[in-house]
Design a protein around this motif. Structure first.
Motif, mmCIF file in Angstrom:
data_model
loop_
_atom_site.group_PDB
_atom_site.id
_atom_site.type_symbol
_atom_site.label_atom_id
_atom_site.label_comp_id
_atom_site.label_asym_id
_atom_site.label_seq_id
_atom_site.Cartn_x
_atom_site.Cartn_y
_atom_site.Cartn_z
ATOM 1 N N GLU A 196 0.820 -1.205 0.000
ATOM 2 C CA GLU A 196 0.000 0.000 0.000
ATOM 3 C C GLU A 196 0.859 1.263 0.000
ATOM 4 O O GLU A 196 0.505 2.270 -0.633
ATOM 5 C CB GLU A 196 -0.942 -0.003 1.203
ATOM 6 N N SER A 197 1.991 1.235 0.686
ATOM 7 C CA SER A 197 2.874 2.405 0.682
ATOM 8 C C SER A 197 3.470 2.633 -0.707
ATOM 9 O O SER A 197 3.586 3.785 -1.158
ATOM 10 C CB SER A 197 3.990 2.233 1.717
ATOM 11 N N GLU A 198 3.845 1.557 -1.391
ATOM 12 C CA GLU A 198 4.365 1.692 -2.756
ATOM 13 C C GLU A 198 3.280 2.206 -3.699
ATOM 14 O O GLU A 198 3.556 3.043 -4.570
ATOM 15 C CB GLU A 198 4.899 0.341 -3.240
ATOM 16 N N ILE A 199 2.073 1.733 -3.518
ATOM 17 C CA ILE A 199 0.958 2.202 -4.344
ATOM 18 C C ILE A 199 0.731 3.700 -4.126
ATOM 19 O O ILE A 199 0.498 4.456 -5.073
ATOM 20 C CB ILE A 199 -0.322 1.402 -4.024
ATOM 21 N N GLY A 200 0.825 4.133 -2.876
ATOM 22 C CA GLY A 200 0.666 5.558 -2.580
ATOM 23 C C GLY A 200 1.711 6.403 -3.278
ATOM 24 O O GLY A 200 1.389 7.469 -3.832
ATOM 25 N N VAL A 201 2.960 5.953 -3.275
ATOM 26 C CA VAL A 201 4.031 6.693 -3.949
ATOM 27 C C VAL A 201 3.786 6.738 -5.454
ATOM 28 O O VAL A 201 3.946 7.790 -6.101
ATOM 29 C CB VAL A 201 5.403 6.058 -3.652
ATOM 30 N N ILE A 202 3.387 5.615 -6.020
ATOM 31 C CA ILE A 202 3.137 5.538 -7.468
ATOM 32 C C ILE A 202 2.032 6.504 -7.879
ATOM 33 O O ILE A 202 2.164 7.251 -8.860
ATOM 34 C CB ILE A 202 2.791 4.087 -7.867
ATOM 35 N N PHE A 203 0.950 6.508 -7.127
ATOM 36 C CA PHE A 203 -0.142 7.428 -7.442
ATOM 37 C C PHE A 203 0.289 8.883 -7.252
ATOM 38 O O PHE A 203 -0.045 9.756 -8.057
ATOM 39 C CB PHE A 203 -1.358 7.137 -6.566
ATOM 40 N N ALA A 204 1.023 9.153 -6.176
ATOM 41 C CA ALA A 204 1.424 10.529 -5.875
ATOM 42 C C ALA A 204 2.320 11.104 -6.969
ATOM 43 O O ALA A 204 2.117 12.235 -7.429
ATOM 44 C CB ALA A 204 2.132 10.586 -4.527
ATOM 45 N N VAL A 205 3.311 10.327 -7.405
ATOM 46 C CA VAL A 205 4.231 10.812 -8.439
ATOM 47 C C VAL A 205 3.482 11.010 -9.761
ATOM 48 O O VAL A 205 3.657 12.030 -10.446
ATOM 49 C CB VAL A 205 5.405 9.831 -8.622
ATOM 50 N N GLY A 206 2.638 10.061 -10.115
ATOM 51 C CA GLY A 206 1.878 10.170 -11.360
ATOM 52 C C GLY A 206 0.978 11.390 -11.376
ATOM 53 O O GLY A 206 0.928 12.141 -12.361
ATOM 54 N N LYS A 207 0.252 11.617 -10.278
ATOM 55 C CA LYS A 207 -0.648 12.766 -10.204
ATOM 56 C C LYS A 207 0.116 14.088 -10.145
ATOM 57 O O LYS A 207 -0.349 15.106 -10.676
ATOM 58 C CB LYS A 207 -1.548 12.638 -8.977
ATOM 59 N N ALA A 208 1.282 14.076 -9.510
ATOM 60 C CA ALA A 208 2.060 15.316 -9.385
ATOM 61 C C ALA A 208 2.635 15.767 -10.724
ATOM 62 O O ALA A 208 2.691 16.971 -11.016
ATOM 63 C CB ALA A 208 3.189 15.117 -8.374
ATOM 64 N N LEU A 209 3.067 14.818 -11.543
ATOM 65 C CA LEU A 209 3.705 15.164 -12.813
ATOM 66 C C LEU A 209 2.720 15.256 -13.978
ATOM 67 O O LEU A 209 3.043 15.830 -15.019
ATOM 68 C CB LEU A 209 4.795 14.147 -13.147
ATOM 69 N N SER A 210 1.522 14.711 -13.793
ATOM 70 C CA SER A 210 0.535 14.752 -14.867
ATOM 71 C C SER A 210 0.229 16.162 -15.357
ATOM 72 O O SER A 210 0.101 16.381 -16.572
ATOM 73 C CB SER A 210 -0.750 14.051 -14.421
ATOM 74 N N PRO A 211 0.095 17.169 -14.473
ATOM 75 C CA PRO A 211 -0.168 18.536 -14.963
ATOM 76 C C PRO A 211 0.911 19.077 -15.886
ATOM 77 O O PRO A 211 0.619 19.872 -16.783
ATOM 78 C CB PRO A 211 -0.262 19.364 -13.679
ATOM 79 N N VAL A 212 2.154 18.652 -15.670
ATOM 80 C CA VAL A 212 3.246 19.114 -16.533
ATOM 81 C C VAL A 212 3.041 18.584 -17.948
ATOM 82 O O VAL A 212 3.149 19.327 -18.936
ATOM 83 C CB VAL A 212 4.606 18.661 -15.978
ATOM 84 N N PHE A 213 2.741 17.290 -18.044
ATOM 85 C CA PHE A 213 2.448 16.695 -19.354
ATOM 86 C C PHE A 213 1.238 17.378 -19.993
ATOM 87 O O PHE A 213 1.257 17.723 -21.177
ATOM 88 C CB PHE A 213 2.159 15.196 -19.205
ATOM 89 N N VAL A 240 6.854 -0.124 -12.531
ATOM 90 C CA VAL A 240 5.505 0.426 -12.490
ATOM 91 C C VAL A 240 5.527 1.932 -12.259
ATOM 92 O O VAL A 240 4.747 2.682 -12.868
ATOM 93 C CB VAL A 240 4.680 -0.277 -11.388
ATOM 94 N N LEU A 241 6.429 2.403 -11.414
ATOM 95 C CA LEU A 241 6.522 3.842 -11.143
ATOM 96 C C LEU A 241 6.799 4.626 -12.416
ATOM 97 O O LEU A 241 6.125 5.633 -12.715
ATOM 98 C CB LEU A 241 7.611 4.111 -10.113
ATOM 99 N N VAL A 242 7.776 4.181 -13.199
ATOM 100 C CA VAL A 242 8.153 4.891 -14.423
ATOM 101 C C VAL A 242 7.029 4.857 -15.442
ATOM 102 O O VAL A 242 6.611 5.897 -15.984
ATOM 103 C CB VAL A 242 9.446 4.302 -15.019
ATOM 104 N N PHE A 243 6.511 3.657 -15.719
ATOM 105 C CA PHE A 243 5.507 3.543 -16.771
ATOM 106 C C PHE A 243 4.152 4.109 -16.345
ATOM 107 O O PHE A 243 3.403 4.632 -17.182
ATOM 108 C CB PHE A 243 5.368 2.082 -17.221
ATOM 109 N N ASN A 244 3.830 4.039 -15.064
ATOM 110 C CA ASN A 244 2.573 4.645 -14.627
ATOM 111 C C ASN A 244 2.637 6.165 -14.717
ATOM 112 O O ASN A 244 1.638 6.812 -15.063
ATOM 113 C CB ASN A 244 2.248 4.245 -13.189
ATOM 114 N N THR A 245 3.811 6.737 -14.420
ATOM 115 C CA THR A 245 3.962 8.186 -14.553
ATOM 116 C C THR A 245 3.755 8.620 -15.997
ATOM 117 O O THR A 245 3.069 9.620 -16.276
ATOM 118 C CB THR A 245 5.357 8.618 -14.069
ATOM 119 N N LEU A 246 4.316 7.865 -16.932
ATOM 120 C CA LEU A 246 4.110 8.162 -18.351
ATOM 121 C C LEU A 246 2.659 7.953 -18.759
ATOM 122 O O LEU A 246 2.083 8.759 -19.509
ATOM 123 C CB LEU A 246 5.026 7.273 -19.205
#
Length: 376
Positions: A63-80, A130-136
Motif C-alpha cells: 500500500e505504501s508503494e501504491i501511494g508513492v506511485i499514485f502521488a508521483v503520477g498525479k504530481a507530474l501529470s499537470p506538466v504533461f 511500475v513507477l516509471v511507466f505509470n507516470t508516463l
C-alpha cells in the motif's frame, strides 16, 4: 454565445474593454457532436481508472508503494497536460483537426505505456518499472479529456448543451466498469490491459469516422483578450481576477479529496471484503444518478447556476465520504454512491462552463488542461 447561461460571480475580467471571447454563433456552420468519442474515451479510461489500485495490488505492490506511485503520477501529470495542450492549441491554428489528432495520439501512447507496464524486465524491481511507466501513462492520459472538452465546447452552438454529449461517457464508464469487475473476479487484473488495447483501437476508428471539426464559429476578432496564445499570458489573465483565483482554490481543494477517493476507494472496498463485481456495481450506481443530470445540464445551469452547482458538488462529496466511515461492509457503501453521481455531474457541468467562459477559444485546450491538470 447568446444562449450560454450566465456564470454567477465568476465572470471573466477582460484585459481590455474590447476583449470578448464569444461572438454570435453562425448558424450555417454545423454543430460538431462528440458524444461517441466520449463514449469510447471513457470506456478506455475505465480500463485504467478506479480499478488501477487493484491492478497494482495484483502486481504484488504494498500500500505504501501504491501511494508513492499514485502521488508521483498525479504530481507530474499537470506538466504533461500543460505541454501537450499548448501544443494542440498551437497546431490547431494551422489545422482544424489538430486537437483530434493530439487527443488520439495521447490515447495510443498512454495505452502503449500501460501495456509496457504489465511486462517484467530483468534486473529491475517491480516497483520501479511500475513507477516509471505509470507516470508516463498518467501524463499522457491527462490531456485526453480536457482536449476533448475543448473540442466539444467549441463545436456546439450552445455550450450549455455540453452535458448532453458528456453523458455518453457516463454510459460507457458504467458498462465497462461492471463488465471489468465481473471479468477480474475470474481472470485477474490483466483483463484491464486487453480492454485498454481494444478501446484504443476503437478510438482510432471513431476518430477516422468522426472527421475533423469545422472551422471555429468565432470570427478573427473573437478572443482578442490578447493572451498571446502562451500559457504564461493565459495564466496572467486568469490570476487578474480575485474571483477566478478563489474558484481555482476551491477546485484544487475539492479535487484533492476526489482524487483520493477515485484512486484508493477500491482498496477500501477490499478491506470491507467487497468483490470486484461489487466495485464495478458501485460505478453503475454512481452513473445512474449522473446521466439524468448531464442530460439536463442546460437546465441546471439556467435554473441552479454555476455558483450553486459548485456548492452542491462540495456538500455531496462531504456527505459521501463521511458516510463511508459508517459502512460495515462493501455492500453498504452502495447507498452512498449516488452522492458521487451528483458531485461529479454538478462539478463537471459547472467547471467546464466556467473555464469556457474565461478562456479564449484559441487556447481552449490549454485552459481546460491547465484546470484539469491542477484538479485531477
Amino acid at each position: 454565445a447568446q444562449n450560454a447561461p450566465k456564470v454567477e460571480e465568476l465572470q471573466p475580467v477582460h484585459l481590455d474593454e474590447q476583449s470578448k471571447f464569444e461572438e454570435e454563433e453562425e448558424e450555417e456552420i454545423p454543430e460538431y457532436r462528440t458524444r461517441w468519442l466520449y463514449f469510447i474515451v471513457f470506456a478506455w479510461l475505465a480500463c485504467s481508472g478506479r480499478f488501477m489500485s487493484l491492478w497494482l495490488v495484483g502486481e504484488g505492490l504494498s500500500e505504501s508503494e501504491i501511494g508513492v506511485i499514485f502521488a508521483v503520477g498525479k504530481a507530474l501529470s499537470p506538466v504533461f497536460s500543460a505541454g501537450i495542450s499548448v501544443l494542440s492549441d498551437t497546431l490547431a491554428k494551422h489545422s482544424h483537426a489538430a486537437r483530434n489528432h493530439v487527443c488520439l495520439a495521447c490515447v495510443l501512447a498512454s495505452t502503449a505505456t500501460f501495456s509496457l507496464m504489465s511486462l517484467t524486465y530483468p534486473g529491475t524491481t517491480r516497483f520501479w518499472v511500475v513507477l516509471v511507466f505509470n507516470t508516463l501513462t498518467e501524463g499522457l492520459k491527462g490531456p485526453v479529456t480536457p482536449i476533448l472538452d475543448a473540442i466539444t465546447v467549441n463545436g456546439l452552438w450552445d455550450r450549455s448543451q455540453y452535458g448532453g454529449e458528456r453523458l455518453y461517457g457516463a454510459y460507457s464508464w458504467a458498462i465497462v466498469s461492471l463488465i471489468l469487475g465481473g471479468l477480474m473476479d475470474y481472470f485477474g487484473t490483466r483483463v484491464m490491459n486487453f480492454g485498454a488495447l481494444i478501446m484504443a483501437g476503437a478510438m482510432a476508428v471513431a476518430m477516422g469516422i468522426q472527421g475533423p471539426p469545422p472551422a471555429p464559429r468565432q470570427s478573427a476578432g473573437a478572443g482578442t483578450a490578447d493572451s498571446g496564445g502562451s500559457l504564461l499570458d493565459l495564466l496572467r489573465h486568469y490570476f487578474s481576477s480575485v474571483r477566478v483565483v478563489a474558484f481555482f482554490f476551491y477546485a484544487i481543494t475539492l479535487a484533492i479529496g476526489m482524487v483520493l477517493v477515485e484512486s484508493l476507494l477500491f482498496l477500501f472496498f477490499r478491506e470491507l471484503n467487497a468483490s470486484n463485481f461489487v466495485c464495478g456495481l458501485s460505478v453503475v450506481v454512481t452513473v445512474v444518478f449522473e446521466i439524468p443530470l448531464f442530460a439536463r445540464s442546460k437546465a441546471m445551469l439556467d435554473v441552479i447556476g454555476v455558483h450553486r452547482l459548485l456548492i452542491i458538488s462540495g456538500l455531496c462529496y462531504s456527505i459521501r465520504v463521511i458516510g463511508y466511515t459508517f459502512c460495515p461492509n462493501g455492500w453498504y457503501m452502495l447507498f452512498f454512491e449516488p452522492m458521487h453521481g451528483v458531485t461529479f455531474a454538478a462539478w463537471q457541468t459547472a467547471s467546464v462552463e466556467v473555464m469556457a467562459s474565461i478562456t479564449p477559444p484559441e487556447t481552449a485546450a490549454t485552459g481546460q488542461a491547465f484546470f484539469g491538470g491542477g484538479t485531477e
